[in-house]
Design an enzyme around this catalytic site. Structure first.
Site, PDB file in Angstrom:
ATOM      1  CG  ASP A  51      -7.205 -15.195 -12.493  1.00 44.88           C
ATOM      2  OD1 ASP A  51      -6.424 -14.447 -11.879  1.00 44.88           O
ATOM      3  OD2 ASP A  51      -8.008 -15.964 -11.920  1.00 44.88           O
ATOM      4  CB  SER A  68      -3.332   2.383  -1.261  1.00 46.26           C
ATOM      5  OG  SER A  68      -4.243   2.849  -0.308  1.00 46.26           O
ATOM      6  CE1 TYR A  89      -6.298  -2.123  -1.877  1.00 46.93           C
ATOM      7  CE2 TYR A  89      -6.425  -0.428  -0.177  1.00 46.93           C
ATOM      8  CZ  TYR A  89      -6.216  -0.791  -1.492  1.00 46.93           C
ATOM      9  OH  TYR A  89      -5.891   0.159  -2.416  1.00 46.93           O
ATOM     10  CE  LYS A 115      -3.076  -1.716  -3.679  1.00 49.46           C
ATOM     11  NZ  LYS A 115      -2.846  -2.080  -5.090  1.00 49.46           N
TER      12      LYS A 115
END
Length: 337
Positions: free
Chosen positions: A58, A125, A150, A154
């Site tokens: 992790d 993205s 989200y 990015k």
């Protein structure tokens, strides 16, 4: 050369690991298995005949991450996929997205910037563009205020990497802003394997066709598009994996125009949600049970790539069609329990 792939058992990561191993690279995978499975490792081995080094890690754990890099200080490059990736989920749980996507990147960069080789490919993205003013979207399009946490992670991630490239002389990075990855390896040994309810269109389609989901929801049919549904640029995951290889080779050969470069990766063609549904029905012979529901927060109306830069500078272009991608996704789905 040893290449680290974070999130290497995820959807795009696993296909990129296959492409790397087929090119002769030695691959090290780290993955926390939060949205993947060890069965993917078996699929990679079946396809390539090679077993990559795998560590369950992790990256949010700073100490464990530092210890990993102490053991693997001979890495030539990193391809960083490890991140949470669903637009809708990020709207519901933004703090998880900021912790998982930003903290892990910072810890990764802190360790990578101490190594002899400081080469990073960042999984970015098209969401960084928000709803673009002009289509197709070029790399010079303005990065707008993100429509979802989200997308914001990015944008912030790219800013952090750019700052690192400017402050650490040897550090080099390529950010690949990709559009909508779909499909599966032609062997059907690996593919998109969402844990729980799928957040992406294609696995929801295939699971509905397979009878695992009762009905597919189409989020809105009142957008200003040809059929009222959102338009996206759907790129086959095998094409996308190949784009990571050519970007890595550009980094390793030091054949870059500047220390931080950005490329759009897509097909250059947009398809609406309803077009995707009809295409799937055609290639699979399955009739889909779907219904129109309300719009989903964070969704842009239309996004597809201008691929001129990646075509010219990386010599890469998409080879597979939407039909190819949907056919491979359906083949993969039929192999699942």
């Amino acid at each position: 050369m040893k290449i680290l792939v974070t999130g290497g058992l995820g959807f795009i990561g696993s296909h990129t690991v296959v492409a790397l191993q087929n090119k002769g690279y030695e691959v090290v995978i780290v993955d926390d298995l939060s949205n993947s499975s060890l069965s993917v490792l078996e699929g990679i081995v079946k396809i390539t005949g090679k077993t990559p080094i795998f560590t369950k890690l992790d990256l949010k754990n700073k100490n464990h991450t530092s210890e990993f890099f102490r053991l693997h200080n001979d890495i030539h490059g990193v391809i960083h996929f490890a991140a949470s990736k669903a637009v809708g989920e990020s709207v519901e749980n933004p703090l998880h997205y900021y912790e998982n996507n930003i903290n892990t990147l910072v810890y990764l960069l802190q360790n990578l910037s101490k190594l002899p080789y400081q080469n990073l490919i960042f999984s970015s993205s098209c969401t960084v563009y928000g709803q673009a003013d002009e289509l197709p979207i070029t790399e010079s399009a303005p990065v707008k205020k993100a429509l979802s946490p989200y997308g914001n992670t990015k944008q912030i991630g790219e800013e952090i990497i750019l700052d690192t490239c400017q402050s650490v002389p040897k550090f080099k990075s390529i950010s690949l802003r990709y559009f909508n990855p779909v499909g599966a390896h032609p062997s059907a040994e690996i593919g998109e394997l969402p844990i729980g309810t799928p957040q992406n269109l294609i696995p929801f389609i295939t699971q509905t066709a397979a009878g695992k989901r009762e009905q597919l929801s189409v989020f809105g049919d009142d957008y200003p598009t040809k059929d009222g549904t959102c338009i996206r640029d759907y790129i086959h995951v095998m094409d996308l994996a190949e784009a990571h290889i050519v970007a890595l080779e550009r980094l390793l050969s030091k054949n870059m125009n500047k220390n931080f470069e950005v490329f759009n990766v897509g097909t250059g063609k947009g398809n609406s949600v309803l077009e995707v549904i009809k295409t799937f029905e055609k290639v699979s012979g399955q009739k889909l049970n779907y219904k129109i529901t309300g719009r989903r927060p964070g969704d842009v109306t239309e996004a597809f790539a201008d691929t001129t830069k990646v075509n010219k500078e990386l010599g890469w272009e998409a080879k597979f069609s939407l039909e190819d991608a949907l056919e491979s996704a359906w083949k993969w789905e039929q192999k699942q329990d």
